[in-house]
Design an enzyme around this catalytic site. Sequence first.
Site, mmCIF file in Angstrom:
data_model
loop_
_atom_site.group_PDB
_atom_site.id
_atom_site.type_symbol
_atom_site.label_atom_id
_atom_site.label_comp_id
_atom_site.label_asym_id
_atom_site.label_seq_id
_atom_site.Cartn_x
_atom_site.Cartn_y
_atom_site.Cartn_z
ATOM 1 N N HIS A 203 0.795 -1.234 0.000
ATOM 2 C CA HIS A 203 0.000 0.000 0.000
ATOM 3 C C HIS A 203 0.824 1.279 0.000
ATOM 4 O O HIS A 203 0.286 2.373 0.002
ATOM 5 C CB HIS A 203 -0.974 0.024 1.185
HETATM 6 C C1 UD1 Z 1 -2.283 5.678 5.610
HETATM 7 C C2 UD1 Z 1 -1.016 6.246 6.266
HETATM 8 C C3 UD1 Z 1 0.075 5.194 6.207
HETATM 9 C C4 UD1 Z 1 -0.380 3.878 6.797
HETATM 10 C C5 UD1 Z 1 -1.694 3.435 6.174
HETATM 11 C C6 UD1 Z 1 -2.210 2.227 6.908
HETATM 12 C C7 UD1 Z 1 -0.638 8.670 5.992
HETATM 13 C C8 UD1 Z 1 0.094 9.699 5.244
HETATM 14 N N1 UD1 Z 1 -0.528 7.405 5.523
HETATM 15 O O1 UD1 Z 1 -2.014 5.448 4.244
HETATM 16 O O2 UD1 Z 1 1.199 5.647 6.948
HETATM 17 O O3 UD1 Z 1 0.603 2.901 6.560
HETATM 18 O O4 UD1 Z 1 -2.661 4.483 6.271
HETATM 19 O O5 UD1 Z 1 -3.097 1.495 6.162
HETATM 20 O O6 UD1 Z 1 -1.289 8.960 6.975
HETATM 21 N N2 UD1 Z 1 -9.351 4.801 1.155
HETATM 22 C C9 UD1 Z 1 -10.586 4.211 1.043
HETATM 23 N N3 UD1 Z 1 -11.213 3.814 2.194
HETATM 24 C C10 UD1 Z 1 -10.678 3.995 3.439
HETATM 25 C C11 UD1 Z 1 -9.428 4.620 3.526
HETATM 26 C C12 UD1 Z 1 -8.780 4.997 2.381
HETATM 27 O O7 UD1 Z 1 -11.102 4.010 -0.045
HETATM 28 O O8 UD1 Z 1 -11.321 3.596 4.434
HETATM 29 C C13 UD1 Z 1 -8.634 5.180 -0.088
HETATM 30 C C14 UD1 Z 1 -8.917 6.600 -0.554
HETATM 31 O O9 UD1 Z 1 -8.928 6.617 -1.940
HETATM 32 C C15 UD1 Z 1 -7.692 7.349 -0.066
HETATM 33 C C16 UD1 Z 1 -6.593 6.305 -0.162
HETATM 34 O O10 UD1 Z 1 -7.224 5.079 0.142
HETATM 35 O O11 UD1 Z 1 -7.413 8.484 -0.842
HETATM 36 C C17 UD1 Z 1 -5.440 6.553 0.784
HETATM 37 O O12 UD1 Z 1 -5.891 6.678 2.127
HETATM 38 P P1 UD1 Z 1 -5.034 7.531 3.181
HETATM 39 O O13 UD1 Z 1 -5.604 7.359 4.532
HETATM 40 O O14 UD1 Z 1 -4.840 8.921 2.708
HETATM 41 O O15 UD1 Z 1 -3.612 6.893 3.106
HETATM 42 P P2 UD1 Z 1 -3.165 5.362 3.189
HETATM 43 O O16 UD1 Z 1 -2.523 5.014 1.907
HETATM 44 O O17 UD1 Z 1 -4.290 4.533 3.686
HETATM 45 N N1 UDP Z 2 -3.699 -5.703 8.535
HETATM 46 C C1 UDP Z 2 -4.992 -6.212 8.625
HETATM 47 N N2 UDP Z 2 -5.652 -6.514 7.475
HETATM 48 C C2 UDP Z 2 -5.095 -6.359 6.244
HETATM 49 C C3 UDP Z 2 -3.765 -5.838 6.163
HETATM 50 C C4 UDP Z 2 -3.105 -5.502 7.329
HETATM 51 O O1 UDP Z 2 -5.518 -6.389 9.727
HETATM 52 O O2 UDP Z 2 -5.754 -6.670 5.240
HETATM 53 C C5 UDP Z 2 -2.992 -5.355 9.780
HETATM 54 C C6 UDP Z 2 -1.618 -5.936 9.919
HETATM 55 O O3 UDP Z 2 -1.680 -7.248 10.431
HETATM 56 C C7 UDP Z 2 -0.956 -4.951 10.878
HETATM 57 C C8 UDP Z 2 -1.563 -3.647 10.461
HETATM 58 O O4 UDP Z 2 -2.782 -3.953 9.792
HETATM 59 O O5 UDP Z 2 -1.328 -5.241 12.210
HETATM 60 C C9 UDP Z 2 -0.622 -2.919 9.555
HETATM 61 O O6 UDP Z 2 -1.281 -1.880 8.941
HETATM 62 P P1 UDP Z 2 -0.861 -1.310 7.513
HETATM 63 O O7 UDP Z 2 -0.054 -2.291 6.783
HETATM 64 O O8 UDP Z 2 -2.115 -0.820 6.898
HETATM 65 O O9 UDP Z 2 -0.020 -0.013 7.913
HETATM 66 P P2 UDP Z 2 1.492 0.222 8.364
HETATM 67 O O10 UDP Z 2 1.840 -0.697 9.462
HETATM 68 O O11 UDP Z 2 2.363 0.074 7.154
HETATM 69 O O12 UDP Z 2 1.482 1.659 8.791
#
Ligand code: UD1
Ligand code: UDP
Length: 359
Positions: A203
Amino acid sequence: MKLVSIVGARPQFIKCAPVSRELRKEHEEILVHTGQHYDHGMSEVFFEELAIPKPDYNLGIGSGTHGRQTGAMLGAIEDVLVTEEPDVVLVYGDTNSTLAGALAAAKLHVPVAHIEAGLRSFDRRMPEEVNRVLTDHASDILFCPTETAVKNLAAEGITEGVHLVGDVMCDAMNYNRAVAEERSRILEDVGVRPGGYLAVTVHRPSNTDSRENITAILGALGDAGEPVVFPVHPRTRHYLGEYGLLERMPENVRVIEPLGYLDMLRLMAHAKKILTDSGGVQKEAYMLGVPCITLRENTEWVETVEAGWNVLVGAGQEKIEDAIHSFSPASRQQNLFGDGDACIRIEEILTGLQGAPPG
Ligand code: UD1
Ligand code: UDP
């Protein structure tokens, strides 16, 4: 003591579950969900499975550019802090919700406690690295998961208020590992057998927002020679759609919706190898004793690489394929992330600081 805890993204729900349980034994906690993640599978499922208390505030901020999202959170969190007048604000990890919470509190002179402080990838192109550095410098109490994190802070001149407590994700895993085994049917649902598949998450913008990188990753997965289970983050699904790659998914790659924590734990625990660009998943792979192939050029969890259980391969197809076929940790794992009592230590330290000036 009255605390306001700020969460908003998937990993923060998982981290806050054990901390919140511990804190609420002695203290008043107001839980704020910024709304950064909002799909059921990215948010509510964790509250349900992990019995996290219903947030007192859901700010409903949702998605947006970094500036707009962080700015909207900043204003909304400030309103909550002015109303609630907490003794401490607790923030987790490195997302935009983390930075907004720390900044809102610091400007109001409310002490900030940062859980997972001191992590560094030394890659300022990652949005998380900017969030980490700024949050640490706005924090009064810094809860570090590892020795490396303590050293990173010292190198930036932060030595006051720093506490090595271990990793709360270790606490979360210990608490849920057996439950996951008992309740999850994910292997049966996707039709794989223990040890006979690879588990994958992707991601990070450096991979998802680059057609070249995500295409190379899928190319390597397609040549893995065994089933691949790929729970897809919404950001990744969006780009896979945009690049037309969903219809061209290799046959052995099972694309599924994001998983709840219990299914994810069981999926990871029985995988032959894990491929990921997630921070949390690298640690979990180590704790579960599953070799991890990290689809990044750097990591903030350097201990897992030094221990020989994690290899950084970036997004080059050949390197990923080599690792899938030949990466094999030689050493035994050690207790790199603590004994699963980080939450107890955090509670004790916060209690000890009651009435004392922060730091
Ligand atoms: C965010 C965090 C990242 C973390 C990740 C965990 C920041 C800058 N990034 O990244 O550090 O590792 O969460 O998963 O804070 N979206 C949906 N539904 C949701 C959420 C997101 O459709 O419930 C889509 C939207 O198009 C959105 C995109 O995902 O624009 C990115 O979501 P965002 O929360 O901005 O960043 P992540 O890539 O999820
Ligand atoms: N995770 C989850 N479901 C998924 C993918 C990840 O429950 O489909 C959990 C994973 O086991 C870990 C946490 O989400 O506990 C990590 O989150 P993510 O990878 O979104 O973010 P990051 O740690 O890179 O910030």
